[in-house]
Each structure stands twice: as C-alpha cells, then as structure tokens.
Design a protein around this motif. Structure first.
Motif, PDB file in Angstrom:
ATOM      1  N   ARG A 129       0.817  -1.211   0.000  1.00  0.00           N
ATOM      2  CA  ARG A 129       0.000   0.000   0.000  1.00  0.00           C
ATOM      3  C   ARG A 129       0.859   1.274   0.000  1.00  0.00           C
ATOM      4  NH1 ARG A 129      -5.434  -0.953   3.556  1.00  0.00           N
ATOM      5  NH2 ARG A 129      -5.744  -3.186   3.160  1.00  0.00           N
ATOM      6  N   ASN A 130       2.163   1.074  -0.122  1.00  0.00           N
ATOM      7  CA  ASN A 130       3.104   2.201  -0.134  1.00  0.00           C
ATOM      8  C   ASN A 130       2.963   3.060   1.123  1.00  0.00           C
ATOM      9  OD1 ASN A 130       5.241   3.651  -1.299  1.00  0.00           O
ATOM     10  ND2 ASN A 130       3.849   5.123  -2.255  1.00  0.00           N
ATOM     11  N   TYR A 131       2.602   2.387   2.231  1.00  0.00           N
ATOM     12  CA  TYR A 131       2.487   3.016   3.542  1.00  0.00           C
ATOM     13  C   TYR A 131       1.471   4.164   3.563  1.00  0.00           C
ATOM     14  CZ  TYR A 131       6.606   0.164   3.821  1.00  0.00           C
ATOM     15  OH  TYR A 131       7.464  -0.916   3.729  1.00  0.00           O
ATOM     16  N   LYS A 132       0.457   4.032   2.721  1.00  0.00           N
ATOM     17  CA  LYS A 132      -0.666   4.976   2.721  1.00  0.00           C
ATOM     18  C   LYS A 132      -1.944   4.160   2.941  1.00  0.00           C
ATOM     19  CE  LYS A 132       1.630   8.106  -0.542  1.00  0.00           C
ATOM     20  NZ  LYS A 132       1.950   9.188   0.401  1.00  0.00           N
ATOM     21  N   GLU A 190      -5.571   3.632   6.008  1.00  0.00           N
ATOM     22  CA  GLU A 190      -6.321   4.158   7.141  1.00  0.00           C
ATOM     23  C   GLU A 190      -6.334   3.144   8.271  1.00  0.00           C
ATOM     24  OE1 GLU A 190     -10.193   5.083   5.617  1.00  0.00           O
ATOM     25  OE2 GLU A 190      -9.625   7.142   5.137  1.00  0.00           O
ATOM     26  N   LYS A 220      -5.718   8.702   8.993  1.00  0.00           N
ATOM     27  CA  LYS A 220      -5.010   8.428   7.747  1.00  0.00           C
ATOM     28  C   LYS A 220      -3.507   8.364   7.994  1.00  0.00           C
ATOM     29  CE  LYS A 220      -8.360  10.353   4.485  1.00  0.00           C
ATOM     30  NZ  LYS A 220      -8.591  11.318   3.372  1.00  0.00           N
ATOM     31  N   ASP A 243       0.185   8.268   6.428  1.00  0.00           N
ATOM     32  CA  ASP A 243       0.877   8.684   5.209  1.00  0.00           C
ATOM     33  C   ASP A 243       2.378   8.562   5.428  1.00  0.00           C
ATOM     34  OD1 ASP A 243       1.622   9.678   2.780  1.00  0.00           O
ATOM     35  OD2 ASP A 243       1.006  11.740   3.173  1.00  0.00           O
ATOM     36  N   GLY A 244       2.875   7.343   5.315  1.00  0.00           N
ATOM     37  CA  GLY A 244       4.310   7.102   5.469  1.00  0.00           C
ATOM     38  C   GLY A 244       4.661   6.482   6.808  1.00  0.00           C
TER      39      GLY A 244
END
Length: 403
Positions: free
Chosen positions: A251-254, A256, A334, A336-337
């Motif tokens: 998920r490319n570290y994205k 919830e 959320k 994001d990274g």
C-alpha cells in the motif's frame, strides 16, 4: 591466504554468539569473525535505547513463536532446544546479571549494552576467536569442499562457513548467486506518520489497552499507543507494522487505521455516555475525562465530536453523543508514510525459510554453509524477540557444526 576451521561473516549478535559457543564446545578449532566495519556489535550497542533488550520473559516455546510474523512455525523446534531461559543462564554464568522488567523485557542489571559487548569481547579473547574488522566481503564460494571468502584485503579459507550478517543486501546477492532464493526485504518495525489535528498538540500522551485495525484488511493489534510528534508508536502500532509488513509495503504506507481507544463496542459506549449525561449533568465535558483516558486525549476527542469546551454533559444532543462514541471506539486516522522505530531497523525478508534446515541451520543447498539471525526471512515484534532468534540460531549452529 588465511586458513581457519570456521569463518563467520558478520560481527554482530549472531556472529559472536556462534563463535563463542563453537570455541567453548570444540578444542583446537580456529574461528574467525569477519566484520566489514571498524566496530563490532554496533546494533547491540544501540538496541533497547542503549540498554540492550537481551530477550523477553516468555518461557513457553509455543507462545514465544507467536511473536514472529515470519518464522513462527520454523522456530518451534529450535526454541525447544535453546529458549529465553537458556539465554538468561548463558549470560549470567558469564558474568552478566539480568533483570526482568514489568513489560517482560529483559535487560542487563547495569542498564548498559556495554555489559553485553564486553562479555562477548572478553569471551572471544578468552577462547581464541580472531575478531577481524575492516573485512568487507567481496565474494565467497565453495571450491573442492572448502569455502573461500574474499575480502577487500584478504582471502580466507575454511571448511565451515557461517553467514550472520543480518539484513545485508550485498551478502544476500552473493547467496542468490549460490542458488538461494531471497525474499525481497521490506521494513518490519516502524511507526506511523499521521498528520491529524486530533493528535497534533498532544505528543507524549499514552493510551493503554487500545485496539488498532488497518481498514480494509484483517490486520489488527492490541496494546498501548503513544502519540508522537510525527504520528503514532508503541506496541500496538509496532506489532501492526511487523505483522502487516508485506501488506503495508504494497500500500506504499498509505492507508487508514481504525482505533478503539477504550476497548469496548460503540453501542455500550453510547449507552454509558447517555448515563453520564444524566449523572454528571452540570459538569463540563472536556474537564471530566471518562474511561480512564488521559485528560489531553479525552479533550481532543471531545472537541473532534463537535462539542465546545464550555459544554456541560446536560447540553449534549443525540448527534454529539453519537460522535463522541465513534471517536472513542472507531476513530479513523489516515497514515501517510512511516518512520524508523528509534535507531533500530528490522526488515522482513531474506533467505527463503524452505532453504534452511532448522535442525542445524545449515543451508539445504550447500553443505557446511550455515545461516543465522536476520539473514534468514525471520523477524519479530519489538521486545527482545529478534535477539532471541539470533541467540537460538547461533547456538544451534555451534552445537551441530561437527555432529
């Protein structure tokens, strides 16, 4: 060309543990440790915040394996041979007293990784192990049943070769050239980067007994949660990062996460909030924290529920009570990274587990080639478990080297 009976590539935890146990068990065996850098045991030095989290107080092999997202099945047999209690005895009989902390983590009584490093260096010297630094390996291969290891400055030969370099892409590539399958490495232990106004002003707050789920997956974990300047950390997050390493990388570290801060369901919580409205009618909601939540966390969740800071419990309407119940039991954040957990970097990946004989940790593809530690596709959650994997593998290599 320098000749040894055993050459160990890697001057870390697994390398030293194997070398010392080999030297103790077998007389007149010449053992060399080859370390690419100028210092040995660098990861041991920084582990556990510089205290070295040696192992964990889980003394049942079956239970212990549950802390390993990769390697759970394979480690059951090895843990019956060398366990956490054996690790404690090993260090204590060599002059390093250990202590068990409340969360089960085990450290030297000295609270310093130097105790472990000094033990290894003293034992290596005592038993005649050659510790050779600045020996960056450029290749190794088997020629007529003898292993030849080439470094930038020397050539070493030995009948037995142990690879204990941890997560090392260059060494993995050499093993790949020898026919081994390398599972592509991805980060395993990491914290979540979250930019959310609910947690922006409360770094340092810890919530206990929190349930965290990755939305749209079966990944979930339970434990304490720490609000940081960049997002979230602590056991509930780190366990999720370890068991979800492959999924979260995809998920490319994205993604919830859904957080239940109080470990009870929405309906029960809503019912209790309605009771609070009656019981604490004249009290200000933000100043009257419930469910044993830290006051600062309670305040930000109340505010996020569209309840102003002056509101009393009696003032709350149906929607506000429902909002607060949601924030407490199923708050969505959320991610994001990611960020590295402290200074420790653990990866999922390495030599395919099917290509290692876990009775002796010998390669199934090459005789007299042994693999120990994180060079194999084994990793664990935080708490001393990754070191235990290193101690167990290295001990079994030593025990079976000349069987």
């Amino acid at each position: 060309m320098k000749q040894y009976d055993v050459v160990i590539i890697g001057g870390g935890a697994a390398g030293f543990f194997a070398a010392i146990n080999i030297a103790e068990q077998y007389e007149n065996i010449k053992v060399a440790i080859l370390e690419r850098g100028k210092d040995v045991l660098s990861k041991v030095k920084i582990s556990g915040g510089g205290r070295c989290n040696v192992t964990h107080a889980e003394f049942d092999p079956q239970e212990l394996t549950s802390y390993y997202p990769r390697g759970e099945k394979e480690l059951l047999g090895p843990f019956h041979t060398f366990m956490t209690g054996d690790t404690m005895e090993w260090f204590e009989t060599r002059g390093v007293p250990l202590k068990i902390e409340e969360d089960g983590r085990i450290f030297p009584v000295s609270n310093s990784s130097k105790s472990i490093i000094d033990c290894f260096l003293n034992q290596a010297q005592k038993h005649g192990v050659d510790v050779l630094t600045n020996q960056s390996v450029t290749n190794f291969k088997n020629i007529n049943d003898t292993w030849q290891v080439v470094t930038k400055t020397d050539v070493f030969t030995s009948k037995k070769l142990i690879v204990a370099t941890g997560s090392n892409p260059k060494i993995w590539s050499f093993l790949e050239q020898l026919g081994h399958t390398i599972i592509k490495p991805v980060p395993s232990l990491f914290t979540f980067n979250i930019d959310d106004k609910r947690i922006k002003d409360i770094p340092g707050v810890v919530a206990k007994n929190v349930e965290v789920k990755v939305v749209g997956s079966s990944l979930e974990s339970f434990g304490s949660l720490l609000i940081t300047h960049w997002g979230m950390s602590a056991p509930s997050i780190l366990k999720l990062s370890a068991f979800g390493a492959l999924e979260l990388a995809k998920r490319n570290y994205k993604f919830e996460i859904e957080i239940n801060f109080i470990n009870q369901d929405y309906d029960k919580t809503l019912s209790e909030l309605k009771e609070f409205k009656q019981e604490f009618s004249k009290k200000t909601v933000v100043n009257y924290a419930q469910f044993d939540l830290p006051k600062r966390l309670w305040k930000t969740l109340v505010t996020a529920s569209l309840i102003n800071e002056e509101a009393r419990w009696a003032d709350l309407n149906k929607l506000q009570l429902e909002n607060l119940s949601s924030q407490l039991t199923k708050a969505i954040f959320k991610v994001d990274g990611k960020s590295t957990f402290k200074e420790e970097f653990v990866t999922a990946g390495g030599v395919d587990l099917k290509e290692v004989n876990f009775k002796n940790y010998q390669s199934r593809l090459h005789n007299n080639l042994y693999l120990a530690g994180e060079i194999i596709n084994i990793d664990a959650v935080t708490g001393g478990f990754n070191f235990q994997n290193a101690w167990t593998g290295a001990y079994i290599v030593a025990k079976n080297l000349y069987q």
